[in-house]
Design a protein around this motif. Structure first.
Motif, PDB file in Angstrom:
ATOM      1  N   ARG A   1      46.635  70.426  23.503  1.00 40.31           N
ATOM      2  CA  ARG A   1      47.205  71.094  22.324  1.00 40.31           C
ATOM      3  C   ARG A   1      48.294  72.072  22.752  1.00 40.31           C
ATOM      4  O   ARG A   1      49.323  72.176  22.090  1.00 40.31           O
ATOM      5  N   GLU A   2      48.055  72.779  23.874  1.00 38.86           N
ATOM      6  CA  GLU A   2      49.071  73.708  24.398  1.00 38.86           C
ATOM      7  C   GLU A   2      50.397  72.987  24.642  1.00 38.86           C
ATOM      8  O   GLU A   2      51.464  73.441  24.245  1.00 38.86           O
ATOM      9  N   GLU A   3      50.296  71.868  25.323  1.00 44.19           N
ATOM     10  CA  GLU A   3      51.513  71.076  25.588  1.00 44.19           C
ATOM     11  C   GLU A   3      52.163  70.631  24.283  1.00 44.19           C
ATOM     12  O   GLU A   3      53.382  70.672  24.124  1.00 44.19           O
ATOM     13  N   GLY A   4      51.318  70.221  23.352  1.00 46.55           N
ATOM     14  CA  GLY A   4      51.807  69.786  22.036  1.00 46.55           C
ATOM     15  C   GLY A   4      52.582  70.898  21.340  1.00 46.55           C
ATOM     16  O   GLY A   4      53.670  70.670  20.812  1.00 46.55           O
ATOM     17  N   ILE A   5      52.037  72.105  21.357  1.00 50.86           N
ATOM     18  CA  ILE A   5      52.694  73.249  20.700  1.00 50.86           C
ATOM     19  C   ILE A   5      54.073  73.486  21.320  1.00 50.86           C
ATOM     20  O   ILE A   5      55.066  73.675  20.612  1.00 50.86           O
ATOM     21  N   ASN A   6      54.135  73.433  22.637  1.00 45.66           N
ATOM     22  CA  ASN A   6      55.436  73.627  23.302  1.00 45.66           C
ATOM     23  C   ASN A   6      56.445  72.555  22.921  1.00 45.66           C
ATOM     24  O   ASN A   6      57.621  72.845  22.704  1.00 45.66           O
ATOM     25  N   LEU A   7      55.979  71.317  22.835  1.00 45.21           N
ATOM     26  CA  LEU A   7      56.882  70.217  22.471  1.00 45.21           C
ATOM     27  C   LEU A   7      57.392  70.375  21.039  1.00 45.21           C
ATOM     28  O   LEU A   7      58.561  70.121  20.748  1.00 45.21           O
ATOM     29  N   VAL A   8      56.500  70.803  20.149  1.00 43.99           N
ATOM     30  CA  VAL A   8      56.900  71.010  18.748  1.00 43.99           C
ATOM     31  C   VAL A   8      57.954  72.103  18.667  1.00 43.99           C
ATOM     32  O   VAL A   8      58.980  71.953  18.004  1.00 43.99           O
ATOM     33  N   ARG A   9      57.711  73.215  19.362  1.00 46.51           N
ATOM     34  CA  ARG A   9      58.670  74.329  19.314  1.00 46.51           C
ATOM     35  C   ARG A   9      60.016  73.922  19.880  1.00 46.51           C
ATOM     36  O   ARG A   9      61.063  74.362  19.439  1.00 46.51           O
ATOM     37  N   LYS A  10      59.975  73.061  20.861  1.00 50.17           N
ATOM     38  CA  LYS A  10      61.208  72.654  21.528  1.00 50.17           C
ATOM     39  C   LYS A  10      62.002  71.627  20.717  1.00 50.17           C
ATOM     40  O   LYS A  10      63.225  71.695  20.646  1.00 50.17           O
ATOM     41  N   TYR A  11      61.319  70.660  20.106  1.00 47.82           N
ATOM     42  CA  TYR A  11      62.045  69.499  19.575  1.00 47.82           C
ATOM     43  C   TYR A  11      61.986  69.287  18.060  1.00 47.82           C
ATOM     44  O   TYR A  11      62.817  68.576  17.508  1.00 47.82           O
ATOM     45  N   ASP A  12      61.004  69.840  17.380  1.00 50.86           N
ATOM     46  CA  ASP A  12      60.795  69.492  15.973  1.00 50.86           C
ATOM     47  C   ASP A  12      62.040  69.725  15.099  1.00 50.86           C
ATOM     48  O   ASP A  12      62.318  68.948  14.194  1.00 50.86           O
ATOM     49  N   SER A  13      62.777  70.776  15.392  1.00 45.09           N
ATOM     50  CA  SER A  13      63.906  71.156  14.519  1.00 45.09           C
ATOM     51  C   SER A  13      65.226  70.524  14.962  1.00 45.09           C
ATOM     52  O   SER A  13      66.259  70.747  14.327  1.00 45.09           O
ATOM     53  N   GLU A  14      65.190  69.743  16.004  1.00 42.16           N
ATOM     54  CA  GLU A  14      66.446  69.192  16.536  1.00 42.16           C
ATOM     55  C   GLU A  14      67.134  68.276  15.510  1.00 42.16           C
ATOM     56  O   GLU A  14      66.511  67.385  14.937  1.00 42.16           O
ATOM     57  N   PHE A  15      68.409  68.474  15.326  1.00 48.21           N
ATOM     58  CA  PHE A  15      69.159  67.692  14.349  1.00 48.21           C
ATOM     59  C   PHE A  15      69.503  66.308  14.920  1.00 48.21           C
ATOM     60  O   PHE A  15      69.922  66.197  16.072  1.00 48.21           O
ATOM     61  N   PRO A  16      69.347  65.242  14.105  1.00 47.36           N
ATOM     62  CA  PRO A  16      69.632  63.889  14.628  1.00 47.36           C
ATOM     63  C   PRO A  16      71.137  63.580  14.661  1.00 47.36           C
ATOM     64  O   PRO A  16      71.625  62.729  13.919  1.00 47.36           O
ATOM     65  N   SER A  17      71.853  64.259  15.518  1.00 52.49           N
ATOM     66  CA  SER A  17      73.320  64.126  15.557  1.00 52.49           C
ATOM     67  C   SER A  17      73.771  62.727  15.990  1.00 52.49           C
ATOM     68  O   SER A  17      74.833  62.254  15.591  1.00 52.49           O
TER      69      SER A  17
ATOM     70  N   THR B   1      56.023  66.986  15.836  1.00 48.55           N
ATOM     71  CA  THR B   1      54.673  67.340  15.364  1.00 48.55           C
ATOM     72  C   THR B   1      53.821  66.083  15.222  1.00 48.55           C
ATOM     73  O   THR B   1      52.661  66.041  15.629  1.00 48.55           O
ATOM     74  N   THR B   2      54.420  65.054  14.630  1.00 48.54           N
ATOM     75  CA  THR B   2      53.681  63.817  14.390  1.00 48.54           C
ATOM     76  C   THR B   2      53.324  63.123  15.714  1.00 48.54           C
ATOM     77  O   THR B   2      52.188  62.706  15.916  1.00 48.54           O
ATOM     78  N   ASP B   3      54.309  63.039  16.600  1.00 48.97           N
ATOM     79  CA  ASP B   3      54.061  62.390  17.899  1.00 48.97           C
ATOM     80  C   ASP B   3      53.028  63.166  18.717  1.00 48.97           C
ATOM     81  O   ASP B   3      52.111  62.586  19.296  1.00 48.97           O
ATOM     82  N   ALA B   4      53.201  64.488  18.757  1.00 51.83           N
ATOM     83  CA  ALA B   4      52.297  65.300  19.570  1.00 51.83           C
ATOM     84  C   ALA B   4      50.875  65.256  19.007  1.00 51.83           C
ATOM     85  O   ALA B   4      49.904  65.140  19.765  1.00 51.83           O
ATOM     86  N   SER B   5      50.757  65.312  17.682  1.00 47.99           N
ATOM     87  CA  SER B   5      49.421  65.282  17.071  1.00 47.99           C
ATOM     88  C   SER B   5      48.685  64.003  17.459  1.00 47.99           C
ATOM     89  O   SER B   5      47.508  64.028  17.818  1.00 47.99           O
ATOM     90  N   GLN B   6      49.401  62.910  17.385  1.00 50.31           N
ATOM     91  CA  GLN B   6      48.817  61.620  17.735  1.00 50.31           C
ATOM     92  C   GLN B   6      48.407  61.596  19.214  1.00 50.31           C
ATOM     93  O   GLN B   6      47.322  61.123  19.561  1.00 50.31           O
ATOM     94  N   GLU B   7      49.249  62.131  20.069  1.00 50.79           N
ATOM     95  CA  GLU B   7      48.928  62.086  21.508  1.00 50.79           C
ATOM     96  C   GLU B   7      47.807  63.047  21.884  1.00 50.79           C
ATOM     97  O   GLU B   7      47.064  62.796  22.831  1.00 50.79           O
ATOM     98  N   ILE B   8      47.699  64.148  21.133  1.00 53.84           N
ATOM     99  CA  ILE B   8      46.564  65.060  21.379  1.00 53.84           C
ATOM    100  C   ILE B   8      45.268  64.339  21.008  1.00 53.84           C
ATOM    101  O   ILE B   8      44.298  64.344  21.752  1.00 53.84           O
ATOM    102  N   ARG B   9      45.286  63.682  19.847  1.00 49.57           N
ATOM    103  CA  ARG B   9      44.088  62.955  19.390  1.00 49.57           C
ATOM    104  C   ARG B   9      43.678  61.862  20.375  1.00 49.57           C
ATOM    105  O   ARG B   9      42.507  61.605  20.578  1.00 49.57           O
ATOM    106  N   ASN B  10      44.678  61.226  20.954  1.00 44.36           N
ATOM    107  CA  ASN B  10      44.364  60.159  21.904  1.00 44.36           C
ATOM    108  C   ASN B  10      44.257  60.675  23.341  1.00 44.36           C
ATOM    109  O   ASN B  10      44.293  59.902  24.290  1.00 44.36           O
ATOM    110  N   LYS B  11      44.160  61.999  23.444  1.00 43.72           N
ATOM    111  CA  LYS B  11      43.897  62.667  24.730  1.00 43.72           C
ATOM    112  C   LYS B  11      44.945  62.391  25.806  1.00 43.72           C
ATOM    113  O   LYS B  11      44.647  62.284  26.993  1.00 43.72           O
ATOM    114  N   LYS B  12      46.203  62.237  25.369  1.00 43.32           N
ATOM    115  CA  LYS B  12      47.273  62.029  26.337  1.00 43.32           C
ATOM    116  C   LYS B  12      47.893  63.368  26.741  1.00 43.32           C
ATOM    117  O   LYS B  12      48.419  63.509  27.836  1.00 43.32           O
ATOM    118  N   ILE B  13      47.893  64.325  25.806  1.00 48.94           N
ATOM    119  CA  ILE B  13      48.396  65.660  26.112  1.00 48.94           C
ATOM    120  C   ILE B  13      47.429  66.704  25.538  1.00 48.94           C
ATOM    121  O   ILE B  13      46.591  66.371  24.700  1.00 48.94           O
TER     122      ILE B  13
END
Ligand code: ZN
Length: 401
Positions: free
Chosen positions: A342-358, A328-340
């Motif tokens: 919001r749609e792409e950001g939402i997909n990335l959050v859904r995919k990775y935000d909950s991943e456990f740091p094994s 969420t933090t990375d995607a938000s920053q990249e959306i603001r800086n116009k690198k990605i």
């Protein structure tokens, strides 16, 4: 089953910024959602707010209007006030990460300063973190002091901070905050320069009107009364075999000394338009900075917050407590800086935000000497009931972007 109450004073209703993917659950009102209060806030801040736009996104909009040539002139004026013939003229708190490496290097080679960088040692350096840290001096040509606190005490504080607050990074953050002014005082360097402005991540918008950081100093009347890891220092001393003297690295420089030496803390992001990706390219080219070879667990990025193995658990506990994580933090920053988008950001959050740091789980458990069972108990105890539900043998966020 517990009721639907919220912990940590978080808003009961989860809402998301309409520009980026950040939620209103970011603590300390750092993200301020302004729905319907435009008039009031405009008067207070001089900045207009639209509905559900977080303050970091508002600041990103503001950045477009800033006259950066004027700001650079201000920077040059400030630096010429502090430039010395001999010795160090600016202190740059640095982890060896891309942003602080960029800051130190540009101050030295573009603006003719002689910076000393100061690093509060990570809890546990990652391989890439150590490489980047070494490169700053070896390839970037920057002087550095690595300040490593007593590992036994620091581990104990980290353990307490995890157990009591689910905030294992707290002692590191305290140390990092204290060490800049401390060294500036000892080395007679009255100018401290941080890299990016906290506004990049969302802060009180009023703080953006000055290059000076107002909250970088804090004072302590009685060290025994301050809390570290959710416990008073005097109780930590009573329960362990530490001496008060050993807490020296965590004791802030008295405000009176700061005033006497006229130490000022500024951030470069006020003077130079900050773009984390550009810092990455710059640091790669000039200070030997390398990204990780693989994606960071919990996100999709490869070059942010990669120095300390405990950092992964900082982000993970944040996800547990506030419902948003590293992606969420990375995607938000990249959306603001116009690198990605919001749609792409939402997909990335859904995919990775909950991943456990094994990847660093074993290291983390060993570092603070707890077992897996206790780890998960602490984690589950810190889930706010308004964010989480337990269904089909799994914890799930009640509301996801
Ligand atoms: Zn936003």
């Amino acid at each position: 089953m517990r009721k639907n109450f919220s912990l940590y004073g978080l808003p009961d209703k989860v809402e998301f910024c309409s520009v980026c993917v950040m939620s209103n659950q970011k603590p300390n009102s750092i993200i301020e959602f302004r729905g319907g209060k435009e008039g009031v806030d405009k008067k207070r801040t001089g900045i207009s707010f639209s509905d559900n736009v977080c303050s970091a996104c508002n600041y990103a909009k503001e950045k477009e209007k800033i006259n950066w040539n004027e700001r650079e002139k201000k920077l040059k004026k400030l630096l010429s006030k502090y430039r010395k013939k001999n010795g160090y003229d600016v202190l740059v708190p640095s982890s060896g990460g891309k942003d602080s490496s960029f800051a130190a290097h540009i101050l030295k080679y573009k603006y003719g300063m002689n910076p000393l960088t100061i690093t509060w040692a990570p809890n546990m350096f990652t391989k890439i973190g150590w490489k980047n840290f070494s490169s700053l001096s070896n390839i970037g040509g920057i002087d550095n002091i690595l300040y490593t606190p007593n590992g036994i005490l620091h581990r104990q504080l980290t353990k307490l901070a995890f157990e009591n607050l689910a905030h294992p990074f707290q002692p590191f953050i305290v140390g990092q905050k204290v060490i800049g002014p401390k060294l500036a005082e000892k080395f007679n360097i009255p100018l401290i320069m941080y890299g990016e402005n906290q506004a990049e991540y969302g802060n009180d918008i009023n703080d953006n009107k000055s290059s000076q950081m107002s909250n970088k100093f804090f004072s302590v009347k009685d060290i025994k009364e301050i809390k570290l890891g959710g416990m008073k220092v005097k109780d930590i001393i009573n329960q362990n075999k530490f001496k008060i003297k050993e807490f020296e690295p965590y004791i802030p420089t008295p405000i009176s000394s700061i005033k006497k030496k006229n130490i000022q803390v500024h951030y470069l992001g006020y003077f130079i338009k900050w773009d984390p990706q550009e810092c990455f390219y710059y640091a790669s080219e000039n200070t030997g900075f390398s990204p990780n070879s693989e994606r960071t667990q919990g996100s999709y990025s490869k070059y942010s917050s990669i120095d300390d193995k405990v950092d992964w658990f900082h982000w993970y506990t944040m996800f547990i407590k506030f419902g948003f994580g590293r992606a969420t933090t990375d995607a938000s920053q990249e959306i603001r800086n116009k690198k990605i988008t919001r749609e792409e950001g939402i997909n990335l959050v859904r995919k990775y935000d909950s991943e456990f740091p094994s990847q660093y789980f074993r290291d983390f458990l060993d570092y603070i000497s707890i077992d897996e069972k206790k780890f998960y108990k602490i984690i589950d105890d810190h889930r706010s009931p308004h964010l989480w539900k337990f269904s089909n043998k799994k914890w799930r966020l009640k509301k996801q972007i």
